[in-house]
Design a protein around this motif. Structure first.
Motif, PDB file in Angstrom:
ATOM      1  N   MET A 150      -6.524 -13.774  17.650  1.00  0.00           N
ATOM      2  CA  MET A 150      -6.967 -12.346  17.270  1.00  0.00           C
ATOM      3  C   MET A 150      -6.366 -11.904  16.191  1.00  0.00           C
ATOM      4  O   MET A 150      -6.716 -11.049  15.446  1.00  0.00           O
ATOM      5  CB  MET A 150      -6.537 -11.696  18.626  1.00  0.00           C
ATOM      6  CG  MET A 150      -6.693 -10.259  18.560  1.00  0.00           C
ATOM      7  SD  MET A 150      -8.600 -10.002  18.497  1.00  0.00           S
ATOM      8  CE  MET A 150      -9.392 -10.854  19.566  1.00  0.00           C
ATOM      9  N   PRO A 151      -4.970 -12.176  15.815  1.00  0.00           N
ATOM     10  CA  PRO A 151      -4.141 -11.592  14.649  1.00  0.00           C
ATOM     11  C   PRO A 151      -4.937 -11.890  13.247  1.00  0.00           C
ATOM     12  O   PRO A 151      -5.103 -11.085  12.503  1.00  0.00           O
ATOM     13  CB  PRO A 151      -2.787 -12.274  14.640  1.00  0.00           C
ATOM     14  CG  PRO A 151      -2.698 -12.563  16.119  1.00  0.00           C
ATOM     15  CD  PRO A 151      -3.801 -12.917  16.665  1.00  0.00           C
ATOM     16  N   ASP A 152      -5.403 -13.288  13.344  1.00  0.00           N
ATOM     17  CA  ASP A 152      -6.016 -13.710  12.038  1.00  0.00           C
ATOM     18  C   ASP A 152      -7.763 -12.965  11.935  1.00  0.00           C
ATOM     19  O   ASP A 152      -8.025 -12.669  10.742  1.00  0.00           O
ATOM     20  CB  ASP A 152      -6.155 -15.062  11.795  1.00  0.00           C
ATOM     21  CG  ASP A 152      -4.968 -15.815  11.584  1.00  0.00           C
ATOM     22  OD1 ASP A 152      -4.017 -15.012  10.917  1.00  0.00           O
ATOM     23  OD2 ASP A 152      -4.747 -17.014  11.735  1.00  0.00           O
ATOM     24  N   TYR A 153      -8.105 -12.681  12.943  1.00  0.00           N
ATOM     25  CA  TYR A 153      -9.451 -12.176  13.394  1.00  0.00           C
ATOM     26  C   TYR A 153      -9.271 -10.735  12.697  1.00  0.00           C
ATOM     27  O   TYR A 153     -10.139 -10.210  11.930  1.00  0.00           O
ATOM     28  CB  TYR A 153      -9.999 -12.129  14.750  1.00  0.00           C
ATOM     29  CG  TYR A 153     -11.236 -11.414  14.781  1.00  0.00           C
ATOM     30  CD1 TYR A 153     -12.504 -12.133  14.844  1.00  0.00           C
ATOM     31  CD2 TYR A 153     -11.315 -10.013  15.341  1.00  0.00           C
ATOM     32  CE1 TYR A 153     -13.666 -11.742  15.044  1.00  0.00           C
ATOM     33  CE2 TYR A 153     -12.662  -9.519  15.413  1.00  0.00           C
ATOM     34  CZ  TYR A 153     -13.951 -10.266  15.139  1.00  0.00           C
ATOM     35  OH  TYR A 153     -15.083  -9.626  15.487  1.00  0.00           O
ATOM     36  N   VAL A 154      -8.278 -10.005  13.176  1.00  0.00           N
ATOM     37  CA  VAL A 154      -8.023  -8.753  12.694  1.00  0.00           C
ATOM     38  C   VAL A 154      -7.712  -8.469  11.031  1.00  0.00           C
ATOM     39  O   VAL A 154      -8.372  -7.517  10.528  1.00  0.00           O
ATOM     40  CB  VAL A 154      -6.985  -7.823  13.633  1.00  0.00           C
ATOM     41  CG1 VAL A 154      -6.368  -6.605  12.999  1.00  0.00           C
ATOM     42  CG2 VAL A 154      -7.475  -7.937  14.879  1.00  0.00           C
ATOM     43  N   ASN A 155      -7.037  -9.588  10.791  1.00  0.00           N
ATOM     44  CA  ASN A 155      -6.524  -9.356   9.363  1.00  0.00           C
ATOM     45  C   ASN A 155      -7.157 -10.145   8.073  1.00  0.00           C
ATOM     46  O   ASN A 155      -7.529  -9.720   7.117  1.00  0.00           O
ATOM     47  CB  ASN A 155      -5.027 -10.069   9.170  1.00  0.00           C
ATOM     48  CG  ASN A 155      -3.853  -9.148   9.853  1.00  0.00           C
ATOM     49  OD1 ASN A 155      -3.990  -8.117   9.916  1.00  0.00           O
ATOM     50  ND2 ASN A 155      -3.303  -9.886  10.541  1.00  0.00           N
ATOM     51  N   TYR A 156      -8.226 -10.970   8.636  1.00  0.00           N
ATOM     52  CA  TYR A 156      -8.966 -11.800   7.676  1.00  0.00           C
ATOM     53  C   TYR A 156     -10.494 -11.758   7.782  1.00  0.00           C
ATOM     54  O   TYR A 156     -11.336 -12.121   6.804  1.00  0.00           O
ATOM     55  CB  TYR A 156      -8.517 -13.173   7.714  1.00  0.00           C
ATOM     56  CG  TYR A 156      -7.106 -13.161   7.265  1.00  0.00           C
ATOM     57  CD1 TYR A 156      -6.635 -13.020   5.804  1.00  0.00           C
ATOM     58  CD2 TYR A 156      -5.773 -13.539   8.201  1.00  0.00           C
ATOM     59  CE1 TYR A 156      -5.542 -13.112   5.506  1.00  0.00           C
ATOM     60  CE2 TYR A 156      -4.649 -13.503   7.608  1.00  0.00           C
ATOM     61  CZ  TYR A 156      -4.347 -13.171   6.147  1.00  0.00           C
ATOM     62  OH  TYR A 156      -2.970 -13.690   5.706  1.00  0.00           O
ATOM     63  N   ILE A 157     -10.907 -11.779   9.190  1.00  0.00           N
ATOM     64  CA  ILE A 157     -12.201 -11.573   9.438  1.00  0.00           C
ATOM     65  C   ILE A 157     -12.779 -10.105   9.425  1.00  0.00           C
ATOM     66  O   ILE A 157     -13.855  -9.778   8.537  1.00  0.00           O
ATOM     67  CB  ILE A 157     -12.706 -12.153  10.581  1.00  0.00           C
ATOM     68  CG1 ILE A 157     -12.012 -13.669  10.778  1.00  0.00           C
ATOM     69  CG2 ILE A 157     -14.081 -11.950  10.874  1.00  0.00           C
ATOM     70  CD1 ILE A 157     -12.632 -14.820   9.986  1.00  0.00           C
TER      71      ILE A 157
END
Length: 293
Positions: A188-195
């Motif tokens: 979730m954190p990478d989804y929010v920041n990079y996706i």
């Protein structure tokens, strides 16, 4: 961007449906006799399957619950941007393949879940086509989104995306609901920041919206059918898009905003064919003129 060596990129998260969109483009390429170099985003992961499992276990042991395939630590962003930049300039660049299963791995004499050696892109091509997680990533260090001549986002509403991932990973990969849920939470954190930020960089977004109840994706027994959904198609720059033609050709479609058309889910492939075939033909004509100079 390059008239001589154009790039088309499809970007979206795991389970979003980018593979289905790729099949539509492959059909256009075959029909229009366009020679495309196909680049899979998985080939730019940093770690092979076994090493990823090892590093994931180490991250868990160290209290890092957000180690995922979505972020910069597990992907070769610089190498992907270098491929796009070099291809746009020269029509070449470094690529490799990720071998997903025994069928793909056998011809190379390797184990599934490993990478082939880096090699140069063949010069016998008309364009580069990328499908994966990070075709439009922008960070302080890299700007991949600046290179594609056509950048397309595929992003179902979040509950539908989770249903699609749960169904795929459980039915095709043998994972439990708990294991897939853990992966969703971890990412979730990478989804929010990079996706998610990529979808502000795209030229066109396709977002499938179900018309049935998907309020609890973790108990859904099936993926909503295309005919049980609508597809919202947003153009960053609608100039040159023949909306009256699209509305006439795709029954039951309508405009929701000046740059947005909504089509029945079962007509998404038709809409893509109508939208992108002329674009690709214009792209090939510009390439022909540029090469003649």
């Amino acid at each position: 961007m390059s008239e001589r060596h154009p790039i088309i990129a499809i970007t979206g998260s795991s389970g979003a449906g980018t593979t289905s969109v790729t099949r539509t483009f492959e059909a256009i390429f075959r029909r229009e006799q366009v020679r495309a170099v196909i680049i899979e985003g998985d080939s730019f992961h940093r770690y092979d399957r076994q090493e990823m499992k090892t590093r994931l276990a180490a991250a868990d042991a160290g209290g890092d619950n957000n180690f995922s395939h979505f972020g910069p630590d597990t992907n070769l962003f610089c190498e992907l941007e270098a491929l796009f930049a070099n291809y746009a300039k020269t029509g070449s660049g470094k690529r490799r393949k990720y071998l997903h299963d025994l069928q793909e791995a056998a011809p190379h004499g390797q184990e599934p879940g490993t990478f082939t050696q880096w090699e140069d892109v063949s010069s016998d091509n008309d364009l580069l086509f990328y499908e994966g997680l990070h075709g439009g990533v922008v960070t302080d260090q890299i700007d991949i989104a600046q290179h594609p001549d056509l950048l397309i986002g595929v992003v179902p509403v979040i509950n539908l995306e989770w249903i699609q991932k749960l169904w795929r990973d459980k039915s095709k990969r043998g994972y439990s609901t708990e294991a897939v849920t853990d992966t969703i939470l971890r990412r979730m954190p990478d989804y929010v920041n990079y996706i998610c930020p990529q979808f502000s960089q795209t030229h066109v977004n396709f977002q499938r919206v179900p018309c049935v109840d998907t309020s609890n994706p973790f108990i859904a027994r099936e993926i909503p059918a295309p005919d049980e959904s609508m597809v919202v198609i947003r153009f960053a720059n609608p100039k040159g898009i023949d909306f009256p033609y699209l509305l006439n050709m795709v029954q039951d479609s309508f405009m929701s905003r000046a740059n947005t058309i909504v089509v029945p889910g079962g007509k998404m492939e038709l809409a893509m064919q109508l939208i992108f075939t002329p674009f690709i033909l214009r792209m090939m004509e510009r390439q022909k003129r540029a090469s003649a100079l």
